[in-house]
Design a protein around this motif. Structure first.
Motif, PDB file in Angstrom:
ATOM      1  N   PHE A  54      33.755   2.481  -3.485  1.00 14.96           N
ATOM      2  CA  PHE A  54      33.462   0.883  -2.721  1.00 14.96           C
ATOM      3  C   PHE A  54      33.645   0.938  -1.611  1.00 14.96           C
ATOM      4  N   GLU A  55      34.598   0.947  -1.254  1.00 16.49           N
ATOM      5  CA  GLU A  55      34.528   0.517   0.622  1.00 16.49           C
ATOM      6  C   GLU A  55      33.843   1.521   1.373  1.00 16.49           C
ATOM      7  N   ILE A  56      33.375   2.294   0.784  1.00 13.25           N
ATOM      8  CA  ILE A  56      32.705   3.779   1.815  1.00 13.25           C
ATOM      9  C   ILE A  56      31.197   2.956   1.638  1.00 13.25           C
ATOM     10  N   LEU A  57      30.657   3.179   0.392  1.00 12.72           N
ATOM     11  CA  LEU A  57      30.240   2.257  -0.252  1.00 12.72           C
ATOM     12  C   LEU A  57      29.453   1.344   0.610  1.00 12.72           C
ATOM     13  N   ARG A  58      30.583  -0.105   0.711  1.00 13.93           N
ATOM     14  CA  ARG A  58      29.919  -1.255   1.188  1.00 13.93           C
ATOM     15  C   ARG A  58      29.563  -0.624   2.616  1.00 13.93           C
ATOM     16  N   LYS A  59      30.742  -0.010   3.325  1.00 13.53           N
ATOM     17  CA  LYS A  59      30.318   0.210   4.938  1.00 13.53           C
ATOM     18  C   LYS A  59      29.548   0.409   5.191  1.00 13.53           C
ATOM     19  N   SER A  60      28.245   1.528   3.956  1.00 11.94           N
ATOM     20  CA  SER A  60      27.024   2.042   4.830  1.00 11.94           C
ATOM     21  C   SER A  60      26.156   0.768   4.306  1.00 11.94           C
ATOM     22  N   LEU A  61      26.435  -0.684   4.635  1.00  7.79           N
ATOM     23  CA  LEU A  61      25.888  -1.265   4.221  1.00  7.79           C
ATOM     24  C   LEU A  61      25.681  -3.000   5.102  1.00  7.79           C
ATOM     25  N   SER A  62      26.520  -1.818   6.131  1.00  5.27           N
ATOM     26  CA  SER A  62      27.223  -3.390   6.768  1.00  5.27           C
ATOM     27  C   SER A  62      27.214  -2.912   8.886  1.00  5.27           C
ATOM     28  N   GLY A  63      27.369  -4.272   8.899  1.00  5.59           N
ATOM     29  CA  GLY A  63      26.369  -3.717  10.713  1.00  5.59           C
ATOM     30  C   GLY A  63      25.517  -5.032  11.044  1.00  5.59           C
ATOM     31  N   SER A  64      24.822  -5.316  12.359  1.00  6.36           N
ATOM     32  CA  SER A  64      24.559  -5.751  12.591  1.00  6.36           C
ATOM     33  C   SER A  64      23.026  -4.548  12.370  1.00  6.36           C
ATOM     34  N   ILE A  65      22.049  -6.176  12.194  1.00  3.57           N
ATOM     35  CA  ILE A  65      20.163  -5.749  11.648  1.00  3.57           C
ATOM     36  C   ILE A  65      19.164  -5.595  13.372  1.00  3.57           C
ATOM     37  N   GLY A  66      19.042  -4.398  13.386  1.00  6.44           N
ATOM     38  CA  GLY A  66      18.492  -4.062  14.181  1.00  6.44           C
ATOM     39  C   GLY A  66      19.250  -2.895  15.270  1.00  6.44           C
ATOM     40  N   LYS A  67      20.494  -2.493  14.827  1.00  6.16           N
ATOM     41  CA  LYS A  67      21.842  -1.700  16.088  1.00  6.16           C
ATOM     42  C   LYS A  67      22.059  -1.098  15.036  1.00  6.16           C
ATOM     43  N   ASN A  68      22.870  -1.655  13.825  1.00  7.80           N
ATOM     44  CA  ASN A  68      23.574   0.005  12.883  1.00  7.80           C
ATOM     45  C   ASN A  68      22.352  -0.129  11.279  1.00  7.80           C
ATOM     46  N   LEU A  69      21.662  -1.144  11.411  1.00  7.87           N
ATOM     47  CA  LEU A  69      20.806  -1.039  10.166  1.00  7.87           C
ATOM     48  C   LEU A  69      19.354  -1.692   9.937  1.00  7.87           C
ATOM     49  N   LEU A  70      18.716  -0.296   9.568  1.00  7.89           N
ATOM     50  CA  LEU A  70      17.456  -0.050  11.156  1.00  7.89           C
ATOM     51  C   LEU A  70      16.443  -0.694   9.388  1.00  7.89           C
ATOM     52  N   ASN A  71      15.287  -1.579   9.256  1.00  9.36           N
ATOM     53  CA  ASN A  71      14.035  -1.544   8.639  1.00  9.36           C
ATOM     54  C   ASN A  71      13.051  -0.467   8.769  1.00  9.36           C
ATOM     55  N   LEU A  72      13.077   0.541   7.617  1.00 10.15           N
ATOM     56  CA  LEU A  72      12.183   1.327   7.995  1.00 10.15           C
ATOM     57  C   LEU A  72      11.138   1.365   6.937  1.00 10.15           C
TER      58      LEU A  72
END
Length: 386
Positions: A54-72
């Motif tokens: 859970f900890e690993i998977l949640r981390k892959s949905l963390s961070g700032s949109i536009g920096k760490n999380l990109l909508n492609l």
């Protein structure tokens, strides 16, 4: 995807909300060899292991949109037979139970992921009954509007734990700790399909990168086939270059203050509207900001040319990437001055004894190296005269 939609999916990665039905993985060594693979029902895992995943998977949905999380977005060609989107769709539809598809996915990552060391490729499959939400935001768990079926994948380095001493209770002594191979937080990952407007969007994918400046272009191209935006740092550099090239000899402190103040106003208005979408600027919006900041029509006559040459005609810039929301900074080779972003009025420029100087109003309590100091007598007398 916006913050609220990402948060809704992250809630599924908890013991209370979990509906993940399958987890798969492939452990790869530094020589790109598959050391081991696994595939099993997620709920059959020991509870301690589930919490770690859970900890690993949640981390892959963390961070700032536009920096760490990109909508492609997928190009149309990728949705045809043999395309990247079509492959991911088949992978999702298989429920991660097709070993041939999984092997193909692992091979694609191994061939295109540039990493020196061991790593774990991890995937989970889930089907989420999206609850109906009332106009005031209350969820009705018994009124599901659709089922959002998705695959969440990530790549995690596997590294040796740090050396050190540990206590051995059997020997009642401190001994050299045995070093284990430990799975670290993911360096990249993606959620397919995207969860836009609280529903399935097969034309989009949410991509995660731990390092906002290392987007891993080759891997993204091979696995997702989506065009990438400029990195967060590149967006900031691009914005600065556009301003400098457009303003040329009129790019002074006062003009940059004006631009900063316009951006600050936009951010505040965005907060008041409570718009969940990130604040993004396109070519026309940047031009409007410059015009409202006092840039002359003569300078703006070449703006579009500068923008397209520097950023690209359709490039979009996240305000959070191009603007320092924590401070307004003036920097020289020997001095750095920072003020709160909303207090640029405290800074002005004057010509004193033939030299351009930065003048800062000293209001309220003044500290120097942590020591509270008083104004000079001349300053106090001037204040009394006012």
């Amino acid at each position: 995807m916006i913050k609220q939609e990402i948060a809704e999916i992250k809630k599924l990665l908890t013991p209370k909300k979990c509906s993940i039905d399958r987890i798969c993985g492939c452990y790869v060594d530094g020589e790109k060899n598959k050391k081991t693979q696994f595939s099993q029902a997620f709920l059959s895992l020991p509870e301690e292991d589930m919490f770690k995943y859970f900890e690993i998977l949640r981390k892959s949905l963390s961070g700032s949109i536009g920096k760490n999380l990109l909508n492609l977005e997928f190009p149309l060609a990728s949705e045809e037979a043999g395309g990247t989107q079509e492959f991911l769709y088949r992978l999702k539809q298989s429920g991660l139970k097709d070993d041939a598809l999984l092997d193909q996915f692992y091979d694609m990552i191994i061939s295109n992921y540039e990493y020196v060391g061991n790593y774990l490729i991890l995937l989970v499959h889930d089907s989420y009954d999206v609850p109906k939400r009332t106009s005031d935001g209350i969820e009705n768990e018994d009124a599901s509007e659709e089922v959002y079926e998705y695959v969440l994948a990530c790549v995690c380095p596997v590294e040796l734990s740090k050396p050190g001493l540990s206590y051995n209770p059997e020997e009642n002594a401190f001994q050299n700790r045995i070093r284990d191979w430990v799975v670290s937080m993911p360096q990249m990952g993606f959620l397919f399909p995207a969860f836009n407007d609280r529903g399935t969007d097969l034309h989009g994918v949410l991509y995660y990168t731990k390092d906002g400046e290392d987007l891993k272009d080759g891997l993204v191209d091979a696995i997702l086939g989506c065009p990438l935006p400029l990195s967060a740092g590149s967006q900031k550099e691009t914005f600065h270059a556009i301003i400098e090239e457009t303003l040329e000899d009129t790019c002074d402190i006062e003009m940059v203050k004006n631009i900063h103040e316009k951006l600050t106003e936009m951010v505040e208005e965005h907060k008041i509207k409570e718009d969940p979408a990130p604040l993004i600027l396109d070519k026309n919006e940047v031009k409007t900001i410059l015009a409202d900041s006092g840039v002359s029509n003569e300078k703006l006559s070449h703006f579009e040319e500068h923008y397209e040459e520097t950023a690209g005609e359709d490039a979009q810039l996240y305000v959070s990437n191009v603007m320092n929301g924590k401070s307004f900074e003036v920097k020289t080779p020997d001095v750095v001055v920072k003020v709160k972003p909303e207090r640029t009025d405290l800074i002005e420029t004057r010509v004193i004894d033939g030299r351009q100087c930065l003048v800062i109003a000293l209001d309220g309590t003044i500290e120097v190296n942590g020591i509270t100091v008083r104004k000079s007598l001349a300053d106090e007398e001037a204040d009394d005269m006012e």
